[in-house]
Scaffold this motif. Structure first.
Motif, PDB file in Angstrom:
ATOM      1  N   LEU A 129      41.337  39.744  38.538  1.00 36.39           N
ATOM      2  CA  LEU A 129      40.069  39.079  38.815  1.00 36.39           C
ATOM      3  C   LEU A 129      40.270  38.283  40.099  1.00 36.39           C
ATOM      4  O   LEU A 129      41.026  37.310  40.119  1.00 36.39           O
ATOM      5  CB  LEU A 129      39.684  38.147  37.668  1.00 36.39           C
ATOM      6  CG  LEU A 129      39.729  38.802  36.273  1.00 36.39           C
ATOM      7  CD1 LEU A 129      39.447  37.779  35.175  1.00 36.39           C
ATOM      8  CD2 LEU A 129      38.724  39.941  36.211  1.00 36.39           C
ATOM      9  N   LEU A 130      39.598  38.727  41.159  1.00 31.94           N
ATOM     10  CA  LEU A 130      39.883  38.182  42.484  1.00 31.94           C
ATOM     11  C   LEU A 130      39.229  36.820  42.679  1.00 31.94           C
ATOM     12  O   LEU A 130      38.240  36.485  42.034  1.00 31.94           O
ATOM     13  CB  LEU A 130      39.388  39.145  43.554  1.00 31.94           C
ATOM     14  CG  LEU A 130      40.027  40.536  43.502  1.00 31.94           C
ATOM     15  CD1 LEU A 130      39.324  41.472  44.469  1.00 31.94           C
ATOM     16  CD2 LEU A 130      41.501  40.442  43.834  1.00 31.94           C
ATOM     17  N   ASN A 131      39.766  36.047  43.601  1.00 31.31           N
ATOM     18  CA  ASN A 131      39.080  34.834  44.006  1.00 31.31           C
ATOM     19  C   ASN A 131      38.346  35.107  45.306  1.00 31.31           C
ATOM     20  O   ASN A 131      38.384  36.199  45.848  1.00 31.31           O
ATOM     21  CB  ASN A 131      40.058  33.657  44.108  1.00 31.31           C
ATOM     22  CG  ASN A 131      41.186  33.937  45.081  1.00 31.31           C
ATOM     23  OD1 ASN A 131      41.158  34.908  45.824  1.00 31.31           O
ATOM     24  ND2 ASN A 131      42.179  33.081  45.073  1.00 31.31           N
ATOM     25  N   ARG A 132      37.677  34.078  45.822  1.00 33.78           N
ATOM     26  CA  ARG A 132      36.752  34.341  46.927  1.00 33.78           C
ATOM     27  C   ARG A 132      37.471  34.739  48.216  1.00 33.78           C
ATOM     28  O   ARG A 132      36.962  35.506  49.000  1.00 33.78           O
ATOM     29  CB  ARG A 132      35.869  33.106  47.155  1.00 33.78           C
ATOM     30  CG  ARG A 132      34.398  33.461  47.168  1.00 33.78           C
ATOM     31  CD  ARG A 132      33.548  32.213  47.185  1.00 33.78           C
ATOM     32  NE  ARG A 132      33.338  31.664  45.842  1.00 33.78           N
ATOM     33  CZ  ARG A 132      32.892  30.435  45.623  1.00 33.78           C
ATOM     34  NH1 ARG A 132      32.644  29.624  46.631  1.00 33.78           N
ATOM     35  NH2 ARG A 132      32.691  30.006  44.392  1.00 33.78           N
ATOM     36  N   ALA A 167      49.758  47.859  49.427  1.00 32.21           N
ATOM     37  CA  ALA A 167      50.373  47.039  48.400  1.00 32.21           C
ATOM     38  C   ALA A 167      49.849  45.611  48.523  1.00 32.21           C
ATOM     39  O   ALA A 167      49.447  45.182  49.601  1.00 32.21           O
ATOM     40  CB  ALA A 167      51.881  47.047  48.551  1.00 32.21           C
ATOM     41  N   ALA A 168      49.846  44.902  47.397  1.00 30.49           N
ATOM     42  CA  ALA A 168      49.376  43.531  47.410  1.00 30.49           C
ATOM     43  C   ALA A 168      50.275  42.696  46.510  1.00 30.49           C
ATOM     44  O   ALA A 168      50.784  43.183  45.501  1.00 30.49           O
ATOM     45  CB  ALA A 168      47.938  43.441  46.919  1.00 30.49           C
ATOM     46  N   GLN A 169      50.490  41.464  46.929  1.00 34.31           N
ATOM     47  CA  GLN A 169      51.227  40.542  46.064  1.00 34.31           C
ATOM     48  C   GLN A 169      50.224  39.553  45.499  1.00 34.31           C
ATOM     49  O   GLN A 169      49.518  38.867  46.241  1.00 34.31           O
ATOM     50  CB  GLN A 169      52.306  39.801  46.835  1.00 34.31           C
ATOM     51  CG  GLN A 169      53.012  38.777  45.947  1.00 34.31           C
ATOM     52  CD  GLN A 169      53.938  37.875  46.730  1.00 34.31           C
ATOM     53  OE1 GLN A 169      55.088  38.203  46.959  1.00 34.31           O
ATOM     54  NE2 GLN A 169      53.427  36.718  47.138  1.00 34.31           N
ATOM     55  N   ILE A 170      50.139  39.503  44.188  1.00 33.91           N
ATOM     56  CA  ILE A 170      49.192  38.607  43.539  1.00 33.91           C
ATOM     57  C   ILE A 170      49.942  37.557  42.742  1.00 33.91           C
ATOM     58  O   ILE A 170      50.859  37.873  41.987  1.00 33.91           O
ATOM     59  CB  ILE A 170      48.216  39.386  42.623  1.00 33.91           C
ATOM     60  CG1 ILE A 170      47.180  40.124  43.472  1.00 33.91           C
ATOM     61  CG2 ILE A 170      47.456  38.450  41.697  1.00 33.91           C
ATOM     62  CD1 ILE A 170      47.372  41.556  43.555  1.00 33.91           C
ATOM     63  N   ILE A 171      49.562  36.300  42.956  1.00 37.08           N
ATOM     64  CA  ILE A 171      50.071  35.245  42.100  1.00 37.08           C
ATOM     65  C   ILE A 171      48.889  34.762  41.284  1.00 37.08           C
ATOM     66  O   ILE A 171      47.831  34.448  41.841  1.00 37.08           O
ATOM     67  CB  ILE A 171      50.677  34.102  42.933  1.00 37.08           C
ATOM     68  CG1 ILE A 171      51.851  34.628  43.742  1.00 37.08           C
ATOM     69  CG2 ILE A 171      51.133  32.959  42.032  1.00 37.08           C
ATOM     70  CD1 ILE A 171      52.457  33.625  44.684  1.00 37.08           C
ATOM     71  N   GLY A 172      49.030  34.778  39.980  1.00 36.00           N
ATOM     72  CA  GLY A 172      47.887  34.407  39.177  1.00 36.00           C
ATOM     73  C   GLY A 172      48.272  34.190  37.726  1.00 36.00           C
ATOM     74  O   GLY A 172      49.436  34.327  37.345  1.00 36.00           O
ATOM     75  N   LYS A 173      47.248  33.829  36.956  1.00 40.05           N
ATOM     76  CA  LYS A 173      47.482  33.488  35.562  1.00 40.05           C
ATOM     77  C   LYS A 173      47.104  34.662  34.666  1.00 40.05           C
ATOM     78  O   LYS A 173      46.064  35.294  34.878  1.00 40.05           O
ATOM     79  CB  LYS A 173      46.617  32.266  35.217  1.00 40.05           C
ATOM     80  CG  LYS A 173      47.063  31.570  33.964  1.00 40.05           C
ATOM     81  CD  LYS A 173      46.371  30.225  33.833  1.00 40.05           C
ATOM     82  CE  LYS A 173      46.680  29.621  32.485  1.00 40.05           C
ATOM     83  NZ  LYS A 173      45.923  28.402  32.248  1.00 40.05           N
ATOM     84  N   VAL A 174      47.934  34.959  33.687  1.00 31.16           N
ATOM     85  CA  VAL A 174      47.686  36.095  32.808  1.00 31.16           C
ATOM     86  C   VAL A 174      46.709  35.669  31.709  1.00 31.16           C
ATOM     87  O   VAL A 174      46.967  34.724  30.963  1.00 31.16           O
ATOM     88  CB  VAL A 174      48.992  36.607  32.173  1.00 31.16           C
ATOM     89  CG1 VAL A 174      48.710  37.824  31.304  1.00 31.16           C
ATOM     90  CG2 VAL A 174      50.013  36.935  33.245  1.00 31.16           C
ATOM     91  N   ASN A 175      45.572  36.373  31.638  1.00 32.96           N
ATOM     92  CA  ASN A 175      44.573  36.093  30.609  1.00 32.96           C
ATOM     93  C   ASN A 175      44.984  36.745  29.287  1.00 32.96           C
ATOM     94  O   ASN A 175      45.798  37.664  29.278  1.00 32.96           O
ATOM     95  CB  ASN A 175      43.211  36.640  31.037  1.00 32.96           C
ATOM     96  CG  ASN A 175      42.660  35.894  32.229  1.00 32.96           C
ATOM     97  OD1 ASN A 175      42.854  34.692  32.352  1.00 32.96           O
ATOM     98  ND2 ASN A 175      42.002  36.628  33.117  1.00 32.96           N
ATOM     99  N   LYS A 205      44.075  36.445  36.513  1.00 35.56           N
ATOM    100  CA  LYS A 205      43.140  35.689  37.344  1.00 35.56           C
ATOM    101  C   LYS A 205      43.907  35.217  38.576  1.00 35.56           C
ATOM    102  O   LYS A 205      44.835  34.423  38.479  1.00 35.56           O
ATOM    103  CB  LYS A 205      42.612  34.487  36.563  1.00 35.56           C
ATOM    104  CG  LYS A 205      41.567  33.711  37.312  1.00 35.56           C
ATOM    105  CD  LYS A 205      41.075  32.543  36.478  1.00 35.56           C
ATOM    106  CE  LYS A 205      39.936  31.776  37.134  1.00 35.56           C
ATOM    107  NZ  LYS A 205      39.979  31.727  38.574  1.00 35.56           N
ATOM    108  N   ALA A 206      43.497  35.740  39.730  1.00 37.27           N
ATOM    109  CA  ALA A 206      44.292  35.513  40.941  1.00 37.27           C
ATOM    110  C   ALA A 206      44.145  34.094  41.462  1.00 37.27           C
ATOM    111  O   ALA A 206      43.049  33.538  41.506  1.00 37.27           O
ATOM    112  CB  ALA A 206      43.861  36.498  42.014  1.00 37.27           C
ATOM    113  N   LEU A 207      45.254  33.493  41.804  1.00 37.94           N
ATOM    114  CA  LEU A 207      45.241  32.204  42.491  1.00 37.94           C
ATOM    115  C   LEU A 207      45.514  32.403  43.972  1.00 37.94           C
ATOM    116  O   LEU A 207      44.999  31.686  44.815  1.00 37.94           O
ATOM    117  CB  LEU A 207      46.318  31.287  41.900  1.00 37.94           C
ATOM    118  CG  LEU A 207      46.217  31.023  40.405  1.00 37.94           C
ATOM    119  CD1 LEU A 207      47.448  30.297  39.899  1.00 37.94           C
ATOM    120  CD2 LEU A 207      44.966  30.217  40.115  1.00 37.94           C
TER     121      LEU A 207
END
Lengths: 108, 382
Positions: A48-51, A60-68, A74-76
């Protein structure tokens, strides 16, 4: 400090043991749809992207976020890391960081 | 003066004749004094004014991390011995600080001339000749804890390792895995940038922890005060771990942006590799007799049997033999009863003992199980 110090590197296989925690995951973007993306990180993961996410399909993408609880993330912070990323290496490294928690993961 | 010191030295020392070193020190000291004078007076008269780190005055201790490039082990040891043994070691103390001072003068340009030879003092080189690529030496005035070039190393670390590094007492050298660390390198993402008068402070995060990195601004360099990377970009840092009022930061020598994301993974592998070498001994010492390292050559193992590449993560921690055995089991069709030891030795070309060791390793990892007897194994699928 209330802030979690470490953001463990995971792959899709680790998602269910990290619900509610902030993690780092690297995967190839397979789908971009509005505020949602799916990436392939040894398995499909919904983000779930942020703005201010600027991802590119196929990169490739590196995502730091919280696991629902439903195992989406949910990406931070998101970061496009280009096209030449060795994905097998990424999952091997994620695996490695869990084998050697003493130098990678802080408990808190 | 000289004789008295030598006599005292002879009384307290274990009978080593240090006089050749004394002569060497003396000549070199003269050279350094000239060089120092040349730098201060001729080349850079205003140095003290715009280089805030250069706060040395005669008689003051010099911060260890700017100390003494070009001062080799034997000389340093000699000076240390005199300082520790003789009460009247003033001459030697001066000698050491003189060398230190020259070292700190050349510090600012040390990285422009990474590979310059050590003793080019007489040349037209205006940065002075007494450095060796930012190497430095601590403890010349610390009494006993002398370090030398030979102990200099560059350790790849994760930020968690940096935060966990042991500091036996305040101001002591840091240790990771029981080994002292001098220069360190790591890769992380920039989380914040905080420009100050004399330095840039970055907060860097690599997923294992966060640490502050300080880069001193070189007033002579155009644009050095501006950070050349954006927030959240990956960077690689080389520097030294410092501790200031119980807070750790890294004094960076060089920071550069990471352009290929694979370098991030590479660094984590390298840090793990060095950690394992330091805690468990070199790879390939025991079961891994052919010297295959666990990570670097891992690819060989996967593909040895052909088509086994779909299981890299499970096998990533195993030895090359274990991978070979696993791949053989995986790729050889043959009933539910698994494969007997003799088939495996025949099929892989490994010896019995190697196969048994490899099988034990795979059993321990839960990747295979024994079937009809203790020498027959099958892949554990789940």
């Amino acid at each position: 400090m209330a802030e979690q110090m470490s953001t463990p590197r995971i792959t899709a296989a680790y998602l269910d043991s990290f619900v509610g925690r902030t993690v780092t995951i690297v995967g190839k973007v397979t789908q971009l749809r509005g505020d949602q993306a799916t990436i392939d990180a040894d398995g499909v993961v919904t983000i779930l992207l942020n703005r201010d996410s600027h991802l590119a399909n196929g990169n490739a993408a590196q995502i730091i976020g919280k696991v629902n609880p439903d195992l989406s993330i949910k990406a931070l912070s998101t970061r496009d890391v280009g096209s030449g990323v060795d994905m097998a290496l990424c999952s091997a490294v994620a695996e490695l960081t869990h084998r050697h928690k003493d130098i990678f993961v802080s408990e808190n | 003066m000289n004789e008295r010191r030598t006599r005292k030295e002879k009384q307290s020392g274990p009978g080593i004749d240090w006089s050749p070193w004394e002569d060497l020190c003396r000549t070199r000291w003269k050279g350094m004094k000239q060089e120092r004078r040349r730098i201060i007076v001729d080349v850079n008269p205003g140095l003290c004014d715009h280089a805030p780190w250069f706060d040395w005055r005669p008689g003051h201790p010099v911060p260890g991390y700017y100390a003494t490039p070009g001062w080799n082990l034997a000389e340093a040891e000699y000076a240390e011995r005199l300082l520790a043994g003789a009460g009247d070691g003033d001459a030697v103390r001066n000698l050491v600080t003189a060398a230190t001072e020259v070292g700190s003068l050349s510090r600012s340009s040390a990285y422009d001339g990474y590979s310059k030879p050590g003793y080019g003092a007489q040349g037209g080189d205006d940065s002075g000749g007494f450095f060796a690529g930012g190497g430095s030496q601590q403890g010349s005035q610390g009494g006993g804890g002398g370090k030398s070039y030979q102990d200099e190393s560059l350790r790849p670390l994760t930020i968690k390792q940096i935060l966990d590094a042991e500091e036996p007492y305040s101001g002591a050298e840091f240790k990771v895995d029981g080994t002292p660390i001098t220069q360190i390198t790591f890769v992380g993402q920039v989380r914040s940038i905080n420009p100050q008068q004399t330095n840039l402070t970055f907060r860097v995060d690599d997923g294992t922890g966060q640490i502050d990195v300080k880069k001193w601004i070189d007033a002579d360099k155009q644009g050095d005060a501006e950070p050349s990377f954006e927030i959240d970009s990956h960077i690689r840092v080389w520097g030294r771990l410092k501790s200031f009022s119980n807070k750790r930061h890294v004094g960076a020598h060089v920071i550069r942006p990471v352009t290929d994301f694979n370098e991030v993974n590479y660094h984590l592998l390298e840090a793990t590799y060095v950690h394992l070498v330091n805690t468990r001994g070199p790879a390939g010492a025991a079961a891994n007799a052919n010297g295959d390292s666990m990570f670097v050559d891992g690819g060989d193992g996967f593909n040895a049997g052909g088509g086994g590449a779909q299981l890299p993560s499970k096998l990533s921690g195993c030895s090359a033999f274990a991978k070979k055995v696993y791949n053989y089991l995986n790729n050889t069709p043959g009933g539910n009863d698994g494969m007997h030891l003799s088939n495996i030795t025949g099929g892989t070309g490994l010896g019995m003992r190697e196969v048994i060791t490899a099988a034990d390793e795979l059993l321990g990892q839960g990747l295979i199980y024994t079937t009809v007897d203790d020498e027959t194994w099958a892949i554990l699928d789940y």
